[in-house]
Design a protein around this motif. Sequence first.
Motif, short mmCIF file in Angstrom:
data_model
loop_
_atom_site.label_atom_id
_atom_site.label_comp_id
_atom_site.label_asym_id
_atom_site.label_seq_id
_atom_site.Cartn_x
_atom_site.Cartn_y
_atom_site.Cartn_z
N PRO A 1 0.83 -1.23 0.00
CA PRO A 1 0.00 0.00 0.00
C PRO A 1 0.85 1.26 0.00
N TRP A 2 1.48 1.53 -1.11
CA TRP A 2 2.33 2.71 -1.22
C TRP A 2 1.46 3.97 -1.21
N PRO A 3 2.04 5.07 -0.76
CA PRO A 3 1.32 6.34 -0.91
C PRO A 3 1.06 6.59 -2.39
N ARG A 4 -0.01 7.29 -2.68
CA ARG A 4 -0.40 7.53 -4.08
C ARG A 4 0.73 8.20 -4.85
N ASP A 5 1.32 9.18 -4.21
CA ASP A 5 2.29 10.00 -4.93
C ASP A 5 3.70 9.44 -4.77
N ARG A 6 4.12 8.69 -5.75
CA ARG A 6 5.46 8.09 -5.69
C ARG A 6 6.54 9.16 -5.67
N GLU A 7 6.33 10.16 -6.46
CA GLU A 7 7.32 11.24 -6.55
C GLU A 7 7.57 11.84 -5.17
N ALA A 8 6.47 12.06 -4.43
CA ALA A 8 6.60 12.64 -3.09
C ALA A 8 7.31 11.69 -2.15
N LEU A 9 7.01 10.41 -2.28
CA LEU A 9 7.67 9.41 -1.44
C LEU A 9 9.18 9.45 -1.65
N ILE A 10 9.57 9.46 -2.91
CA ILE A 10 11.00 9.49 -3.23
C ILE A 10 11.63 10.77 -2.71
N ASP A 11 10.92 11.85 -2.88
CA ASP A 11 11.39 13.11 -2.34
C ASP A 11 11.68 13.00 -0.85
N HIS A 12 10.73 12.46 -0.17
CA HIS A 12 10.85 12.26 1.28
C HIS A 12 12.10 11.44 1.61
N ILE A 13 12.23 10.32 0.93
CA ILE A 13 13.35 9.42 1.20
C ILE A 13 14.68 10.10 0.92
N VAL A 14 14.73 10.80 -0.19
CA VAL A 14 16.00 11.43 -0.58
C VAL A 14 16.40 12.50 0.43
N ARG A 15 15.45 13.31 0.84
CA ARG A 15 15.78 14.37 1.79
C ARG A 15 16.18 13.75 3.13
N GLN A 16 15.40 12.78 3.55
CA GLN A 16 15.70 12.11 4.82
C GLN A 16 17.11 11.54 4.81
N ALA A 17 17.45 10.87 3.72
CA ALA A 17 18.79 10.27 3.63
C ALA A 17 19.86 11.34 3.53
N GLY A 18 19.57 12.39 2.76
CA GLY A 18 20.54 13.46 2.59
C GLY A 18 20.88 14.12 3.92
N PHE A 19 19.87 14.42 4.71
CA PHE A 19 20.16 15.05 5.99
C PHE A 19 20.77 14.07 6.97
N GLY A 20 20.42 12.82 6.82
CA GLY A 20 21.08 11.81 7.64
C GLY A 20 22.57 11.83 7.41
N ALA B 1 20.53 6.73 8.70
CA ALA B 1 19.10 6.77 8.38
C ALA B 1 18.29 7.23 9.59
N GLY B 2 18.67 6.75 10.76
CA GLY B 2 17.95 7.11 11.97
C GLY B 2 17.99 8.61 12.21
N PHE B 3 19.16 9.20 12.07
CA PHE B 3 19.24 10.64 12.29
C PHE B 3 18.59 11.41 11.16
N GLY B 4 18.62 10.82 9.99
CA GLY B 4 17.90 11.46 8.89
C GLY B 4 16.43 11.58 9.21
N ALA B 5 15.86 10.51 9.71
CA ALA B 5 14.44 10.52 10.06
C ALA B 5 14.17 11.52 11.17
N ALA B 6 15.08 11.57 12.15
CA ALA B 6 14.88 12.48 13.27
C ALA B 6 14.94 13.93 12.82
N VAL B 7 15.85 14.22 11.94
CA VAL B 7 16.06 15.60 11.53
C VAL B 7 15.05 16.05 10.50
N TYR B 8 14.72 15.15 9.60
CA TYR B 8 13.94 15.52 8.42
C TYR B 8 12.63 16.23 8.75
N SER B 9 11.90 15.62 9.71
CA SER B 9 10.57 16.16 9.96
C SER B 9 10.63 17.53 10.62
#
Lengths: 236, 236
Positions: free
Chosen positions: A175-194, B191-199
């Motif tokens: 059950p993926w979120p409808r908007d794949r593009e947004a999901l990827i965006d989320h993942i990329v930013r999360q990983a980038g800041f990580g 990844a953990g810190f990415g999740a913590a920071v991202y939001s």
Amino acid sequence: MSTRRVRARRGEGALLREEILRAAEDLLTEAGTEDALTLRAVARRAGVSTPSVYLHFADKDALVEAVCMRVWDELGRLFTGNLGGDPFLALGRCARAYARFALDHPVQYRVLMLRPSAAPGVPPAAETAFRHMVAAVAACVETRVFEGDPEELALGLWSAVHGCVSLLIAQPAFPWPRDREALIDHIVRQAGFGAAVYSRLPGTLPPSKELAARLDEFGARLAAVPDEPSRRQSSP
Amino acid sequence: MSTRRVRARRGEGALLREEILRAAEDLLTEAGTEDALTLRAVARRAGVSTPSVYLHFADKDALVEAVCMRVWDELGRLFTGNLGGDPFLALGRCARAYARFALDHPVQYRVLMLRPSAAPGVPPAAETAFRHMVAAVAACVETRVFEGDPEELALGLWSAVHGCVSLLIAQPAFPWPRDREALIDHIVRQAGFGAAVYSRLPGTLPPSKELAARLDEFGARLAAVPDEPSRRQSSP
DNA sequence: GCCGTCAAGTTGACGATGTCAATCTGAGGT
DNA sequence: ACCTCAGATTGACATCGTCAACTTGACGGC
């Protein structure tokens, strides 16, 4: 389509190679799965007898790999085309382009990246993908938004993006979120800041609740200074 | 091994199912690849004729899936066994346990997670793995070390860990660092810190060089307060 | 003790696939 | 007109998943 192909002229035997690749590529994308890629089906579609494939490919695996590799240099173009400007932003664009590429060619991506390579050694697909990632990360290390070994950092980012598209490709029923593009965006930013935060962590950290409080404070401090209002956002 | 199996007594036909599963499991782990899992080989090893497999499994895919699923409840135990204590730490332990589990059962992991499921709908393997992740993340949201939708956050963490082990499994020839455990540690923390920071990120961020400076300052502020010196570290 | 029944398991076959050795074919140089 | 050999085919083999038809033998009832 099944008309017998006219024999190539002398010295032009390699023409068949191209026609076989095209036939195989079509089969793959039409059927949407590599199971449809039968030597017999490929040969029939190319208007040629089955063992003729062996004139140009050592075995079936070689053919499949060649077919999937055909699309892979597009990835290189996507990467270099997204470089330039702020390295952190460029890295984000590259990661998104990588994900979009994978989702645009799911079968090829699965065959090349989600399977034990038949040939020994590092598969060129993984090699090139990783090299590009490392280069983009290295630029971020240059501007000090990242700190540490580019390869190590790139592995984390690559893992996140690759993991996301792998799941999307291999588990389409999820059950993926409808908007794949947004999901990827989320993942990329999360990983980038990580990656940005991780290397700056001290060895010892406070327990969760205290950590949460400091993270809150951190969020406020990250906001752009008022004298740069035009910039939409500066995260990957 | 190849002695003909004595016929089961009436009402005990299901005994064969177990023996077939065991035989198939052994073949899989011994050969290290699912290509060795031939219906004929399984039947021979179980001391039974080939079509007997169809008495207990609809087709080959059903058998393979059943074999791989056999090991999957171990994952649940690993998760629940690693809960408790600081949720952020617990999440880290769970993620590491997940990775270790995948690397301990590479063939099963590949079959269940890296392949388009033959059966339609969400494969139970992915379902349970994700549910556990979400639960562990939700606990972190409770302590406010994470902020936002647990499912969304969990997707990011899952992507990172799954991506890492997927690459390790599917690309063994890649020049990985010697210490896999350390690599996974790195990925999980990143990844953990990415999740913590991202939001907590504001919509607008400064350009790279300024961002770097603020991140440096942030690292120092994250360190544990002196009155909690005994804690080794509090990162996932 | 014999028997019929039905679950448990086998036989033999079919079509499809990857692969290979042996063979043919015909364009192009002489 | 003929030779040559790159370009391609023929026919076969082993193996695979799968199925319809058949056999075997344990067990309840007489």
